[in-house]
Scaffold this motif. Structure first.
Motif, PDB file in Angstrom:
ATOM      1  N   UNK A   1       0.843  -1.194   0.000  1.00  0.00           N
ATOM      2  CA  UNK A   1       0.000   0.000   0.000  1.00  0.00           C
ATOM      3  C   UNK A   1       0.876   1.242   0.000  1.00  0.00           C
ATOM      4  N   UNK A   2       0.537   2.181  -0.891  1.00  0.00           N
ATOM      5  CA  UNK A   2       1.199   3.479  -0.940  1.00  0.00           C
ATOM      6  C   UNK A   2       0.156   4.549  -0.678  1.00  0.00           C
ATOM      7  N   UNK A   3       0.517   5.570   0.109  1.00  0.00           N
ATOM      8  CA  UNK A   3      -0.380   6.686   0.410  1.00  0.00           C
ATOM      9  C   UNK A   3       0.114   7.899  -0.367  1.00  0.00           C
ATOM     10  N   UNK A   4      -0.802   8.488  -1.117  1.00  0.00           N
ATOM     11  CA  UNK A   4      -0.526   9.657  -1.942  1.00  0.00           C
ATOM     12  C   UNK A   4      -1.425  10.778  -1.456  1.00  0.00           C
ATOM     13  N   UNK A   5      -0.887  11.738  -0.712  1.00  0.00           N
ATOM     14  CA  UNK A   5      -1.698  12.823  -0.139  1.00  0.00           C
ATOM     15  C   UNK A   5      -1.338  14.142  -0.796  1.00  0.00           C
ATOM     16  N   UNK A   6      -2.366  14.940  -1.081  1.00  0.00           N
ATOM     17  CA  UNK A   6      -2.158  16.281  -1.614  1.00  0.00           C
ATOM     18  C   UNK A   6      -1.379  17.094  -0.578  1.00  0.00           C
ATOM     19  N   UNK A   7      -0.553  18.007  -1.049  1.00  0.00           N
ATOM     20  CA  UNK A   7       0.267  18.787  -0.111  1.00  0.00           C
ATOM     21  C   UNK A   7      -0.569  19.710   0.758  1.00  0.00           C
ATOM     22  N   UNK A   8      -1.814  19.995   0.353  1.00  0.00           N
ATOM     23  CA  UNK A   8      -2.678  20.883   1.127  1.00  0.00           C
ATOM     24  C   UNK A   8      -3.578  20.141   2.116  1.00  0.00           C
ATOM     25  N   UNK A   9      -3.459  18.819   2.194  1.00  0.00           N
ATOM     26  CA  UNK A   9      -4.249  18.049   3.157  1.00  0.00           C
ATOM     27  C   UNK A   9      -3.672  18.301   4.547  1.00  0.00           C
ATOM     28  N   UNK A  10      -4.519  18.612   5.522  1.00  0.00           N
ATOM     29  CA  UNK A  10      -4.008  18.835   6.881  1.00  0.00           C
ATOM     30  C   UNK A  10      -3.328  17.573   7.434  1.00  0.00           C
ATOM     31  N   UNK A  11      -2.314  17.806   8.224  1.00  0.00           N
ATOM     32  CA  UNK A  11      -1.547  16.712   8.814  1.00  0.00           C
ATOM     33  C   UNK A  11      -2.443  15.791   9.643  1.00  0.00           C
ATOM     34  N   UNK A  12      -3.411  16.358  10.331  1.00  0.00           N
ATOM     35  CA  UNK A  12      -4.327  15.558  11.148  1.00  0.00           C
ATOM     36  C   UNK A  12      -5.117  14.570  10.316  1.00  0.00           C
ATOM     37  N   UNK A  13      -5.523  14.972   9.118  1.00  0.00           N
ATOM     38  CA  UNK A  13      -6.268  14.073   8.228  1.00  0.00           C
ATOM     39  C   UNK A  13      -5.390  12.918   7.784  1.00  0.00           C
ATOM     40  N   UNK A  14      -4.142  13.210   7.444  1.00  0.00           N
ATOM     41  CA  UNK A  14      -3.212  12.151   7.045  1.00  0.00           C
ATOM     42  C   UNK A  14      -3.003  11.176   8.193  1.00  0.00           C
ATOM     43  N   UNK A  15      -2.906  11.688   9.418  1.00  0.00           N
ATOM     44  CA  UNK A  15      -2.703  10.821  10.570  1.00  0.00           C
ATOM     45  C   UNK A  15      -3.940   9.981  10.871  1.00  0.00           C
ATOM     46  N   UNK A  16      -5.141  10.518  10.638  1.00  0.00           N
ATOM     47  CA  UNK A  16      -6.363   9.722  10.796  1.00  0.00           C
ATOM     48  C   UNK A  16      -6.370   8.555   9.805  1.00  0.00           C
ATOM     49  N   UNK A  17      -5.975   8.837   8.581  1.00  0.00           N
ATOM     50  CA  UNK A  17      -5.918   7.782   7.561  1.00  0.00           C
ATOM     51  C   UNK A  17      -4.867   6.744   7.946  1.00  0.00           C
ATOM     52  N   UNK A  18      -3.698   7.196   8.406  1.00  0.00           N
ATOM     53  CA  UNK A  18      -2.652   6.256   8.820  1.00  0.00           C
ATOM     54  C   UNK A  18      -3.123   5.404   9.998  1.00  0.00           C
ATOM     55  N   UNK A  19      -3.904   5.987  10.907  1.00  0.00           N
ATOM     56  CA  UNK A  19      -4.450   5.230  12.034  1.00  0.00           C
ATOM     57  C   UNK A  19      -5.407   4.144  11.538  1.00  0.00           C
ATOM     58  N   UNK A  20      -6.231   4.470  10.560  1.00  0.00           N
ATOM     59  CA  UNK A  20      -7.160   3.472   9.997  1.00  0.00           C
ATOM     60  C   UNK A  20      -6.396   2.378   9.246  1.00  0.00           C
ATOM     61  N   UNK A  21      -5.298   2.751   8.616  1.00  0.00           N
ATOM     62  CA  UNK A  21      -4.473   1.754   7.922  1.00  0.00           C
ATOM     63  C   UNK A  21      -3.890   0.779   8.941  1.00  0.00           C
ATOM     64  N   UNK A  22      -3.365   1.308  10.038  1.00  0.00           N
ATOM     65  CA  UNK A  22      -2.830   0.420  11.084  1.00  0.00           C
ATOM     66  C   UNK A  22      -3.930  -0.420  11.711  1.00  0.00           C
ATOM     67  N   UNK A  23      -5.137   0.160  11.827  1.00  0.00           N
ATOM     68  CA  UNK A  23      -6.278  -0.583  12.352  1.00  0.00           C
ATOM     69  C   UNK A  23      -6.667  -1.755  11.460  1.00  0.00           C
TER      70      UNK A  23
END
Length: 153
Positions: A97-119
């Motif tokens: 799995x690779x995560x591709x996030x827009x540079x304008x996405x807030x860091x908190x949103x990226x961390x929520x997604x990473x938390x769901x990935x680990x889940x």
């Protein structure tokens, strides 16, 4: 006895229409092929050192657009459904799995997604960026060497 040319059957194949059709199809495919491989429009962050994504089909790309929309490859998914979808599509099929996030996405949103990935039980995740050319720092002029006077004994 001379045979008339009207009664003769011509067995030659005229390939000119075939060539015309093939050239038209070639032009159509040449024009439309770049449009089909475009994917989702995301402004990736730029870094100085990055690796090239593998081209095999054994990976999936999770895209986070600037408005917060999530896409697994080209298919939109929600944040609540993400662990179930990833468990089936990534972990169940043993894919990367690779995560591709827009540079304008807030860091908190990226961390929520990473938390769901680990889940979903996925520990090995790659982050996609674009590379910037490394700029050489401007050369600094060398300090002039001035002779020093030494006193003798």
């Amino acid at each position: 006895m001379a045979a008339s040319s009207d009664d003769d059957f011509v067995a030659d194949i005229n390939v000119t229409p075939f060539v015309d059709v093939m050239l038209v199809l070639l032009i159509i495919f040449m024009v439309t092929a770049p449009m089909m491989t475009e994917g989702l429009d995301v402004a990736l962050p730029k870094v100085e050192s990055s690796e090239v994504l593998p081209t095999e089909d054994d990976h999936l790309i999770l895209t986070i657009k600037a408005d917060g929309a999530l896409f697994l490859d080209e298919y939109e998914t929600g944040l609540a459904d993400l662990p179930d979808v990833l468990a089936v599509q990534v972990k169940g099929q043993d894919r990367q799995l690779f995560v591709r996030a827009d540079k304008d996405v807030p860091y908190g949103m990226v961390m929520q997604v990473m938390d769901r990935i680990r889940g979903a039980g996925i520990a090995d995740v790659g982050l996609v960026t674009t590379s910037t050319p490394v700029e050489e720092p401007p050369a600094t002029p060398a300090m002039p060497v001035t002779p020093t006077a030494r006193g003798g004994n």
